[in-house]
Design an enzyme around this catalytic site. Structure first.
Site, PDB file in Angstrom:
ATOM      1  N   GLY A 275       1.925  -6.037   7.274  1.00 11.17           N
ATOM      2  CA  GLY A 275       0.981  -6.639   6.338  1.00 11.17           C
ATOM      3  C   GLY A 275      -0.285  -7.032   7.057  1.00 11.17           C
ATOM      4  O   GLY A 275      -0.622  -6.470   8.112  1.00 11.17           O
ATOM      5  N   SER A 276      -0.968  -8.009   6.515  1.00 17.42           N
ATOM      6  CA  SER A 276      -2.275  -8.361   7.066  1.00 17.42           C
ATOM      7  C   SER A 276      -2.129  -9.162   8.364  1.00 17.42           C
ATOM      8  O   SER A 276      -1.107  -9.802   8.611  1.00 17.42           O
ATOM      9  CB  SER A 276      -3.049  -9.195   6.043  1.00 17.42           C
ATOM     10  N   THR A 277      -3.183  -9.142   9.152  1.00 20.95           N
ATOM     11  CA  THR A 277      -3.187  -9.908  10.408  1.00 20.95           C
ATOM     12  C   THR A 277      -3.051 -11.401  10.113  1.00 20.95           C
ATOM     13  O   THR A 277      -2.328 -12.119  10.810  1.00 20.95           O
ATOM     14  CB  THR A 277      -4.483  -9.602  11.184  1.00 20.95           C
TER      15      THR A 277
ATOM     16  N   GLU B  54       7.543   0.049  16.255  1.00 18.63           N
ATOM     17  CA  GLU B  54       8.646   0.490  15.412  1.00 18.63           C
ATOM     18  C   GLU B  54       8.724   2.004  15.538  1.00 18.63           C
ATOM     19  O   GLU B  54       7.967   2.616  16.281  1.00 18.63           O
ATOM     20  CB  GLU B  54       8.412   0.032  13.969  1.00 18.63           C
TER      21      GLU B  54
ATOM     22  N   CYS C 269      -3.180   1.586   6.381  1.00 21.24           N
ATOM     23  CA  CYS C 269      -3.588   0.872   7.601  1.00 21.24           C
ATOM     24  C   CYS C 269      -4.151   1.838   8.637  1.00 21.24           C
ATOM     25  O   CYS C 269      -4.892   1.429   9.527  1.00 21.24           O
ATOM     26  CB  CYS C 269      -2.398   0.122   8.170  1.00 21.24           C
TER      27      CYS C 269
ATOM     28  N   GLU D 175       3.468  -5.362  12.322  1.00 21.12           N
ATOM     29  CA  GLU D 175       2.572  -4.207  12.129  1.00 21.12           C
ATOM     30  C   GLU D 175       1.446  -4.692  11.235  1.00 21.12           C
ATOM     31  O   GLU D 175       1.650  -4.926  10.046  1.00 21.12           O
ATOM     32  CB  GLU D 175       3.322  -3.065  11.433  1.00 21.12           C
TER      33      GLU D 175
ATOM     34  N   THR E 154      -1.461 -12.957   7.651  1.00 17.34           N
ATOM     35  CA  THR E 154      -0.061 -13.316   7.384  1.00 17.34           C
ATOM     36  C   THR E 154       0.788 -13.129   8.636  1.00 17.34           C
ATOM     37  O   THR E 154       1.701 -13.914   8.895  1.00 17.34           O
ATOM     38  CB  THR E 154       0.488 -12.468   6.220  1.00 17.34           C
TER      39      THR E 154
ATOM     40  N   ASN F  85       0.806  -1.236   0.000  1.00 19.48           N
ATOM     41  CA  ASN F  85       0.000   0.000   0.000  1.00 19.48           C
ATOM     42  C   ASN F  85       0.834   1.280   0.000  1.00 19.48           C
ATOM     43  O   ASN F  85       0.484   2.259  -0.650  1.00 19.48           O
ATOM     44  CB  ASN F  85      -0.985  -0.013   1.170  1.00 19.48           C
TER      45      ASN F  85
HETATM   46  P1  NDP Z   1      -0.092  -9.389   3.169  1.00 21.40           P
HETATM   47  O1  NDP Z   1      -0.078  -9.856   4.571  1.00 21.40           O
HETATM   48  O2  NDP Z   1      -0.816 -10.178   2.157  1.00 21.40           O
HETATM   49  O3  NDP Z   1       1.413  -9.279   2.634  1.00 21.40           O
HETATM   50  C1  NDP Z   1       2.410  -8.500   3.263  1.00 21.40           C
HETATM   51  C2  NDP Z   1       3.780  -9.026   2.847  1.00 21.40           C
HETATM   52  O4  NDP Z   1       3.950 -10.345   3.365  1.00 21.40           O
HETATM   53  C3  NDP Z   1       3.936  -9.150   1.338  1.00 21.40           C
HETATM   54  O5  NDP Z   1       5.283  -8.877   1.000  1.00 21.40           O
HETATM   55  C4  NDP Z   1       3.587 -10.601   1.114  1.00 21.40           C
HETATM   56  O6  NDP Z   1       4.121 -11.095  -0.065  1.00 21.40           O
HETATM   57  C5  NDP Z   1       4.231 -11.242   2.332  1.00 21.40           C
HETATM   58  N1  NDP Z   1       3.715 -12.556   2.678  1.00 21.40           N
HETATM   59  C6  NDP Z   1       2.527 -13.129   2.328  1.00 21.40           C
HETATM   60  N2  NDP Z   1       2.440 -14.383   2.849  1.00 21.40           N
HETATM   61  C7  NDP Z   1       3.571 -14.592   3.562  1.00 21.40           C
HETATM   62  C8  NDP Z   1       4.068 -15.678   4.362  1.00 21.40           C
HETATM   63  N3  NDP Z   1       3.367 -16.809   4.545  1.00 21.40           N
HETATM   64  N4  NDP Z   1       5.270 -15.549   4.971  1.00 21.40           N
HETATM   65  C9  NDP Z   1       5.976 -14.415   4.835  1.00 21.40           C
HETATM   66  N5  NDP Z   1       5.571 -13.357   4.073  1.00 21.40           N
HETATM   67  C10 NDP Z   1       4.387 -13.438   3.454  1.00 21.40           C
HETATM   68  O7  NDP Z   1      -0.571  -7.878   3.229  1.00 21.40           O
HETATM   69  P2  NDP Z   1      -0.833  -6.914   1.996  1.00 21.40           P
HETATM   70  O8  NDP Z   1       0.392  -6.797   1.154  1.00 21.40           O
HETATM   71  O9  NDP Z   1      -2.121  -7.319   1.370  1.00 21.40           O
HETATM   72  O10 NDP Z   1      -0.990  -5.507   2.735  1.00 21.40           O
HETATM   73  C11 NDP Z   1      -2.178  -5.056   3.253  1.00 21.40           C
HETATM   74  C12 NDP Z   1      -2.248  -5.305   4.735  1.00 21.40           C
HETATM   75  O11 NDP Z   1      -1.168  -4.659   5.392  1.00 21.40           O
HETATM   76  C13 NDP Z   1      -3.496  -4.721   5.369  1.00 21.40           C
HETATM   77  O12 NDP Z   1      -4.054  -5.642   6.266  1.00 21.40           O
HETATM   78  C14 NDP Z   1      -2.987  -3.522   6.155  1.00 21.40           C
HETATM   79  O13 NDP Z   1      -3.762  -3.163   7.246  1.00 21.40           O
HETATM   80  C15 NDP Z   1      -1.630  -3.976   6.555  1.00 21.40           C
HETATM   81  N6  NDP Z   1      -0.784  -2.828   6.842  1.00 21.40           N
HETATM   82  C16 NDP Z   1      -0.441  -2.582   8.149  1.00 21.40           C
HETATM   83  C17 NDP Z   1       0.318  -1.467   8.456  1.00 21.40           C
HETATM   84  C18 NDP Z   1       0.742  -1.190   9.861  1.00 21.40           C
HETATM   85  O14 NDP Z   1       1.681  -0.433  10.031  1.00 21.40           O
HETATM   86  N7  NDP Z   1       0.121  -1.761  10.863  1.00 21.40           N
HETATM   87  C19 NDP Z   1       0.744  -0.515   7.414  1.00 21.40           C
HETATM   88  C20 NDP Z   1       0.337  -0.897   6.097  1.00 21.40           C
HETATM   89  C21 NDP Z   1      -0.408  -2.026   5.825  1.00 21.40           C
HETATM   90  P3  NDP Z   1       3.340 -10.994  -1.473  1.00 21.40           P
HETATM   91  O15 NDP Z   1       2.549  -9.758  -1.519  1.00 21.40           O
HETATM   92  O16 NDP Z   1       4.476 -10.974  -2.393  1.00 21.40           O
HETATM   93  O17 NDP Z   1       2.508 -12.245  -1.524  1.00 21.40           O
END
Ligand code: NDP
Length: 483
Positions: free
Chosen positions: A226-228, A462, A283, A248, A230, A150
């Protein structure tokens, strides 16, 4: 078509398996690049390179590490337009936003942690009877940084900068959906003066590359945004290996508007921005808008007027407030969430549909800013993260009710509060179960402050010295000098 490469041991490398993933411009729906579909073998190469380079970097004086980070920031700044164009094309966000927010903040991250490298220090604790403790803060070793799509470069640098500043070697994975600016940054790493192998970038899918980083024995810590879902998978893989994790994760953030607040231009503009900036794909966006009953009707009218005025369009047009959603799967998810909100009995007050943009963006994935009213606070729409341009309006009567609604989801990332009553503001801030509380503002960031969420929004903090502490191990040394 542009072909991206990994950065391993200071050189661009094709993935060992020779496979690539398509990178698509979401505003046009057209693939324009391919990025490595790397495997655990590529990750192993990167970790080996990092482990070999580690000693040299961890014993490099902090000011020399800082100079590399600062030079990297300068090199990006010199090409800021190219970076902004790449970010906009990869993610669908308005070019103006990438130019004014994403890339400048990525540069600021690098500069901030360059300074942090030289300011970070251990502590000393003198004891009463002739002994003193001092605490060394030592780099962890090889660390993994995994970032989402994002705010691609912004969140990528948010992790790699403190990791490198603290003296670690890094293996980083940007999202496969938006790999372009991380790749561009990788092309500047050598010129910035980083020793080969200290900073490696491996592109590919989460399950293949992300997981391989997480489970690799030589990787000591994982910083993940990333997402909760993952995040939970990463925590489960890291826990039995006793790795440090910083997570995060997602949010379902409330913006709470009390009836004492003056609905002036600045306040209304910020509240609208807090819901729809970056197509709601931040997020920190406030996706639940709680409004006190006394001003509900007046607020709603003013709010809807502003939301209707938002322009959705070609990210390259300066007039576009919102661009495209990041991918077809994400577009489908957001449209499904809007359909679900209708099925739950919600009334769509504005938006609720795909936007068709003429010309080069005819096949892009655009969604109208959407405001929904009339849903129970425990409906799926009000509980689950949507991560798109969708805001629900929720009336409330009392402070206690607002607090219960705000705290009543599994998430706890950020809350924003709009009131001129200073006592109420402090009371609410103390009781809101969120890692971040903004009062009469939104997304006002000071990089020194702890950043992170509670409950399902994450583990750890962080930002500032919290990030430096995460990326170091404390070793306490106790000397008895009273003998
Ligand atoms: P994902 O969790 O799908 O992916 C995040 C990263 O993790 C990507 O690089 C992804 O790779 C990687 N990934 C996916 N599966 C695995 C695994 N099993 N093991 C290790 N790494 C993995 O999130 P999104 O990219 O869809 O991002 C959106 C989410 O991020 C939303 O839920 C949002 O709220 C959250 N977010 C949180 C923030 C915070 O600071 N709290 C800030 C910004 C976003 P790939 O995409 O290549 O599959």
């Amino acid at each position: 078509m542009l072909t991206l490469s990994n950065l391993i041991n200071g050189e661009p490398r094709a993935p060992r398996g020779g496979r690539y993933l398509e990178v698509t411009d979401p505003a046009t729906g057209q693939a324009y690049a391919q990025c490595p579909d790397s495997s655990a073998e590529d990750v192993a190469d990167a970790v080996d390179a990092a482990a070999h380079a580690l000693l040299r970097w961890s014993t490099t004086p902090a000011d020399a590490r800082a100079r590399c980070l600062s030079r990297l920031a300068d090199l990006i700044e010199a090409r800021i337009d190219e970076f902004a164009a790449a970010e906009s094309r990869d993610s669908g966000k308005p070019l103006a936003l990438a130019r004014s927010l994403d890339i400048p903040r990525a540069i600021a991250n690098l500069r901030f942690f360059a300074a942090a490298a030289t300011q970070f220090a251990g502590e000393a604790h003198a004891m009463e009877h002739g002994a003193i403790n001092y605490t060394l803060r030592l780099p962890l070793g090889v660390v993994g940084c995994i970032s989402p799509w994002n705010l691609p470069l912004y969140l990528f640098t948010w992790k790699i900068a403190p990791a490198l500043a603290a003296g670690n070697a890094v293996v980083a994975k940007p999202s496969e959906v938006t790999p372009h600016t991380a790749w561009l940054l990788g092309t500047l790493v050598q010129e910035a003066g980083f020793p080969d192998g200290i900073f490696n970038i491996v592109h590919g899918s989460g399950p293949a590359v992300g997981e391989a980083i997480v489970v690799h024995d030589a990787v000591k810590a994982i910083s993940f945004t990333g997402s909760t879902r993952t995040g939970i998978a990463i925590a489960s893989a890291a826990a039995p290996r006793l790795k440090k994790v910083s997570l995060e994760l997602g949010g379902k953030n409330p913006a709470i508007v009390f009836d004492d607040v003056e609905l002036n231009d600045k306040t209304m503009a910020t509240i609208v921005r807090s819901g729809f900036a970056n197509q709601g794909e931040i997020c920190l966006c406030g996706s639940r808008l709680l409004v006190q009953r006394g001003i509900y009707e007046r607020f709603r009218a003013a709010y809807l007027e502003r939301v209707r005025a938002l322009r959705v369009g070609d990210p390259l047009e300066a007039s576009s407030d919102l661009g495209a959603l990041v991918s077809k799967p994400h577009f489908d998810k957001v449209m499904d969430c809007i359909a679900r909100a209708r099925a739950e009995g919600g009334t769509v007050l504005v938006g609720g549909e795909q936007v068709h943009v003429d010309g080069r963006c005819a096949d892009g994935w655009f969604v109208a800013p959407t405001v929904i009213e009339g849903l129970p606070v425990d409906s799926a729409t009000n509980q689950d993260e949507i991560f798109g341009p969708v805001v629900t309006l929720i009336p409330f009567d009392t402070e206690d009710e607002a607090l219960a609604i705000a705290n009543g989801t599994p998430y706890g990332l950020a809350a924003s509060l709009w009131t001129h009553d200073i006592s109420r503001a402090h009371r609410m801030a103390a009781k809101l179960d969120f890692g971040i509380v903004w009062i009469n503002c939104w997304m006002l960031r000071d990089l020194r402050t702890p950043f992170g969420g509670s409950k399902q929004s994450g583990v750890g903090r962080e930002g500032g010295f919290d990030a430096m502490r995460f990326f170091t191990e404390a070793r306490n040394v106790c000397i008895d000098h009273g003998l």
